[in-house]
Write a protein that holds these residues in place. Sequence first.
Motif, PDB file in Angstrom:
ATOM      1  N   GLN A  72      40.249  59.096  55.588  1.00 20.08           N
ATOM      2  CA  GLN A  72      38.721  59.289  55.127  1.00 20.08           C
ATOM      3  C   GLN A  72      38.035  59.889  55.831  1.00 20.08           C
ATOM      4  OE1 GLN A  72      37.082  55.394  54.070  1.00 20.08           O
ATOM      5  NE2 GLN A  72      35.063  56.367  53.342  1.00 20.08           N
ATOM      6  N   GLN A  73      37.358  60.977  55.116  1.00 25.64           N
ATOM      7  CA  GLN A  73      36.081  61.837  55.850  1.00 25.64           C
ATOM      8  C   GLN A  73      34.917  61.153  56.233  1.00 25.64           C
ATOM      9  OE1 GLN A  73      37.954  64.882  56.461  1.00 25.64           O
ATOM     10  NE2 GLN A  73      36.064  65.474  57.857  1.00 25.64           N
ATOM     11  N   GLN A  74      34.725  61.065  57.351  1.00 19.90           N
ATOM     12  CA  GLN A  74      33.503  60.409  58.011  1.00 19.90           C
ATOM     13  C   GLN A  74      32.601  61.378  58.032  1.00 19.90           C
ATOM     14  OE1 GLN A  74      33.296  57.279  60.372  1.00 19.90           O
ATOM     15  NE2 GLN A  74      35.271  56.790  60.694  1.00 19.90           N
ATOM     16  N   VAL A  75      32.378  62.477  58.010  1.00 23.42           N
ATOM     17  CA  VAL A  75      31.579  63.714  57.958  1.00 23.42           C
ATOM     18  C   VAL A  75      31.881  64.423  56.776  1.00 23.42           C
ATOM     19  CG1 VAL A  75      29.970  65.292  59.263  1.00 23.42           C
ATOM     20  CG2 VAL A  75      30.992  63.388  60.409  1.00 23.42           C
ATOM     21  N   LYS A  76      30.891  64.827  55.692  1.00 24.30           N
ATOM     22  CA  LYS A  76      31.257  65.499  54.755  1.00 24.30           C
ATOM     23  C   LYS A  76      30.508  66.605  54.790  1.00 24.30           C
ATOM     24  CE  LYS A  76      32.716  61.786  51.574  1.00 24.30           C
ATOM     25  NZ  LYS A  76      32.934  60.797  52.105  1.00 24.30           N
ATOM     26  N   GLN A  77      31.256  67.784  54.535  1.00 28.29           N
ATOM     27  CA  GLN A  77      30.480  69.080  54.830  1.00 28.29           C
ATOM     28  C   GLN A  77      30.572  69.911  53.680  1.00 28.29           C
ATOM     29  OE1 GLN A  77      31.699  71.196  58.417  1.00 28.29           O
ATOM     30  NE2 GLN A  77      30.860  73.109  58.045  1.00 28.29           N
ATOM     31  N   SER A  78      29.426  70.645  53.220  1.00 27.02           N
ATOM     32  CA  SER A  78      29.710  71.775  52.099  1.00 27.02           C
ATOM     33  C   SER A  78      28.637  72.846  52.474  1.00 27.02           C
ATOM     34  CB  SER A  78      29.124  70.959  50.836  1.00 27.02           C
ATOM     35  OG  SER A  78      27.667  70.612  50.864  1.00 27.02           O
ATOM     36  N   PRO A  79      28.978  74.056  52.019  1.00 31.09           N
ATOM     37  CA  PRO A  79      30.003  74.464  50.955  1.00 31.09           C
ATOM     38  C   PRO A  79      31.083  74.687  51.934  1.00 31.09           C
ATOM     39  CG  PRO A  79      28.479  76.302  51.316  1.00 31.09           C
ATOM     40  CD  PRO A  79      27.792  75.166  51.953  1.00 31.09           C
ATOM     41  N   GLN A  80      32.411  74.830  51.316  1.00 31.24           N
ATOM     42  CA  GLN A  80      33.703  75.308  51.928  1.00 31.24           C
ATOM     43  C   GLN A  80      33.588  76.747  52.526  1.00 31.24           C
ATOM     44  OE1 GLN A  80      37.068  74.009  49.778  1.00 31.24           O
ATOM     45  NE2 GLN A  80      38.471  75.177  51.113  1.00 31.24           N
ATOM     46  N   SER A  81      32.911  77.478  51.667  1.00 30.40           N
ATOM     47  CA  SER A  81      32.697  78.902  51.972  1.00 30.40           C
ATOM     48  C   SER A  81      31.288  79.400  51.575  1.00 30.40           C
ATOM     49  CB  SER A  81      34.135  79.862  51.301  1.00 30.40           C
ATOM     50  OG  SER A  81      33.653  79.672  49.897  1.00 30.40           O
ATOM     51  N   LEU A  82      31.054  80.266  52.060  1.00 32.62           N
ATOM     52  CA  LEU A  82      29.600  80.750  51.695  1.00 32.62           C
ATOM     53  C   LEU A  82      29.230  82.426  52.221  1.00 32.62           C
ATOM     54  CD1 LEU A  82      26.360  80.010  51.306  1.00 32.62           C
ATOM     55  CD2 LEU A  82      26.280  79.488  53.867  1.00 32.62           C
ATOM     56  N   ILE A  83      28.768  83.264  51.151  1.00 37.94           N
ATOM     57  CA  ILE A  83      28.650  84.732  51.275  1.00 37.94           C
ATOM     58  C   ILE A  83      27.202  85.072  51.234  1.00 37.94           C
ATOM     59  CG2 ILE A  83      29.311  87.007  50.309  1.00 37.94           C
ATOM     60  CD1 ILE A  83      31.872  85.626  49.318  1.00 37.94           C
ATOM     61  N   VAL A  84      26.742  85.592  52.272  1.00 41.26           N
ATOM     62  CA  VAL A  84      25.283  85.825  52.469  1.00 41.26           C
ATOM     63  C   VAL A  84      24.950  87.249  52.865  1.00 41.26           C
ATOM     64  CG1 VAL A  84      23.131  85.342  53.791  1.00 41.26           C
ATOM     65  CG2 VAL A  84      24.759  83.531  53.153  1.00 41.26           C
ATOM     66  N   GLN A  85      24.050  87.736  52.099  1.00 40.17           N
ATOM     67  CA  GLN A  85      23.639  89.144  52.452  1.00 40.17           C
ATOM     68  C   GLN A  85      22.945  89.177  53.857  1.00 40.17           C
ATOM     69  OE1 GLN A  85      23.967  92.103  50.724  1.00 40.17           O
ATOM     70  NE2 GLN A  85      24.495  91.729  48.664  1.00 40.17           N
ATOM     71  N   LYS A  86      23.273  90.152  54.446  1.00 40.72           N
ATOM     72  CA  LYS A  86      22.572  90.507  55.905  1.00 40.72           C
ATOM     73  C   LYS A  86      21.020  90.424  55.622  1.00 40.72           C
ATOM     74  CE  LYS A  86      21.626  94.017  59.440  1.00 40.72           C
ATOM     75  NZ  LYS A  86      21.737  95.364  59.967  1.00 40.72           N
ATOM     76  N   GLY A  87      20.523  89.703  56.663  1.00 42.09           N
ATOM     77  CA  GLY A  87      18.905  89.349  56.581  1.00 42.09           C
ATOM     78  C   GLY A  87      18.624  87.893  55.622  1.00 42.09           C
ATOM     79  N   GLY A  88      19.593  87.631  55.132  1.00 42.51           N
ATOM     80  CA  GLY A  88      19.509  86.335  54.301  1.00 42.51           C
ATOM     81  C   GLY A  88      19.340  85.031  55.195  1.00 42.51           C
ATOM     82  N   ILE A  89      19.379  83.947  54.403  1.00 45.29           N
ATOM     83  CA  ILE A  89      19.244  82.518  55.160  1.00 45.29           C
ATOM     84  C   ILE A  89      20.578  81.813  54.691  1.00 45.29           C
ATOM     85  CG2 ILE A  89      18.117  80.372  55.572  1.00 45.29           C
ATOM     86  CD1 ILE A  89      15.580  81.846  54.501  1.00 45.29           C
ATOM     87  N   SER A  90      21.295  81.556  55.741  1.00 44.56           N
ATOM     88  CA  SER A  90      22.843  80.639  55.331  1.00 44.56           C
ATOM     89  C   SER A  90      22.351  79.331  55.474  1.00 44.56           C
ATOM     90  CB  SER A  90      23.793  81.330  56.167  1.00 44.56           C
ATOM     91  OG  SER A  90      24.016  82.394  56.395  1.00 44.56           O
ATOM     92  N   ILE A  91      22.763  78.516  54.696  1.00 45.04           N
ATOM     93  CA  ILE A  91      22.440  77.014  54.736  1.00 45.04           C
ATOM     94  C   ILE A  91      23.687  76.255  54.822  1.00 45.04           C
ATOM     95  CG2 ILE A  91      21.159  74.862  53.901  1.00 45.04           C
ATOM     96  CD1 ILE A  91      19.090  76.818  53.097  1.00 45.04           C
ATOM     97  N   ILE A  92      24.097  75.342  55.722  1.00 50.55           N
ATOM     98  CA  ILE A  92      25.157  74.551  55.759  1.00 50.55           C
ATOM     99  C   ILE A  92      24.949  73.024  55.757  1.00 50.55           C
ATOM    100  CG2 ILE A  92      27.575  74.061  56.567  1.00 50.55           C
ATOM    101  CD1 ILE A  92      27.414  76.989  57.681  1.00 50.55           C
ATOM    102  N   ASN A  93      25.257  72.048  54.888  1.00 50.15           N
ATOM    103  CA  ASN A  93      25.027  70.670  54.786  1.00 50.15           C
ATOM    104  C   ASN A  93      26.262  69.788  55.387  1.00 50.15           C
ATOM    105  OD1 ASN A  93      22.248  71.510  53.584  1.00 50.15           O
ATOM    106  ND2 ASN A  93      23.475  72.010  51.969  1.00 50.15           N
ATOM    107  N   CYS A  94      25.642  68.791  55.955  1.00 50.43           N
ATOM    108  CA  CYS A  94      26.512  67.683  56.097  1.00 50.43           C
ATOM    109  C   CYS A  94      26.014  66.231  55.794  1.00 50.43           C
ATOM    110  CB  CYS A  94      27.120  67.680  57.765  1.00 50.43           C
ATOM    111  SG  CYS A  94      28.028  69.106  57.895  1.00 50.43           S
ATOM    112  N   ALA A  95      26.656  65.443  55.426  1.00 45.83           N
ATOM    113  CA  ALA A  95      26.370  64.013  55.351  1.00 45.83           C
ATOM    114  C   ALA A  95      27.323  62.953  56.063  1.00 45.83           C
ATOM    115  CB  ALA A  95      26.150  63.738  53.805  1.00 45.83           C
ATOM    116  N   TYR A  96      26.819  62.048  56.435  1.00 43.98           N
ATOM    117  CA  TYR A  96      27.763  60.908  56.926  1.00 43.98           C
ATOM    118  C   TYR A  96      27.130  59.308  56.571  1.00 43.98           C
ATOM    119  CZ  TYR A  96      23.368  60.018  60.069  1.00 43.98           C
ATOM    120  OH  TYR A  96      22.303  59.769  60.351  1.00 43.98           O
ATOM    121  N   GLU A  97      28.087  58.372  56.909  1.00 44.65           N
ATOM    122  CA  GLU A  97      27.735  57.246  56.552  1.00 44.65           C
ATOM    123  C   GLU A  97      27.532  56.081  57.512  1.00 44.65           C
ATOM    124  OE1 GLU A  97      27.112  57.461  52.469  1.00 44.65           O
ATOM    125  OE2 GLU A  97      27.021  55.656  53.673  1.00 44.65           O
ATOM    126  N   ASN A  98      28.200  56.450  58.466  1.00 47.83           N
ATOM    127  CA  ASN A  98      28.149  55.521  59.886  1.00 47.83           C
ATOM    128  C   ASN A  98      27.071  55.637  60.625  1.00 47.83           C
ATOM    129  OD1 ASN A  98      28.853  53.745  61.958  1.00 47.83           O
ATOM    130  ND2 ASN A  98      30.933  54.326  61.753  1.00 47.83           N
TER     131      ASN A  98
END
Lengths: 113, 112
Positions: free
Chosen positions: B1-27
């Motif tokens: 069971q994954q204790q830390v969930k991460q999304s997205p699996q892949s991300l494509i962003v233009q140069k100069g843009g903002i990249s956002i990666i999210n994680c969630a946990y329960e414990n």
Amino acid sequence: NAGVTQTPKFQVLKTGQSMTLQCAQDMNHEYMSWYRQDPGMGLRLIHYSVGAGITDQGEVPNGYNVSRSTTEDFPLRLLSAAPSQTSVYFCASSKQGRDTEAFFGQGTRLTVV
Amino acid sequence: QQQVKQSPQSLIVQKGGISIINCAYENTAFDYFPWYQQFPGKGPALLIAIRPDVSEKKEGRFTISFNKSAKQFSLHIMDSQPGDSATYFCAAIKNTGNQFYFGTGTSLTVIP
């Protein structure tokens, strides 16, 4: 600074063969661990050690053995290689404590045919 | 069971843009949250980390936002550059120390 050194970098095994992946660190870190990295599954903990003579199982320990006779070395043994063990293996070390940084080796790409 | 969930699996962003990666946990025993960056053929390396007693930590173009009540944290990469193209892992460590729980990783591609 050598940091964490893993050997070999690449290895091809036949099903049923055994081998040892070597890991050494020169930072006097108490904690060492082995991970396997598979696409879409992240880094999964195989075994870890909190000091010489002490090891414990992680999330995916089956088919692997470890020992920790010195602070510096933490070898991972594959007893009888299976195609499911095809993966990239990383060794990491860190100091004790929760605000700690894990230092990773360069990885070993293992293919079992 | 994954204790830390991460999304997205892949991300494509233009140069100069903002990249956002999210994680969630329960414990709720987790109390240290690092992010690791991995380039092809290399091992992961620490990028930035945060303790849950702060809501944000910034280092250059990289910012961690932390929401303790929602048990979520995210990595923001401002002014994304092609050199930021890598796989990013969030992680969590318990207050008992040492064992890292990693997310499944996000492959970021920044297009020139």
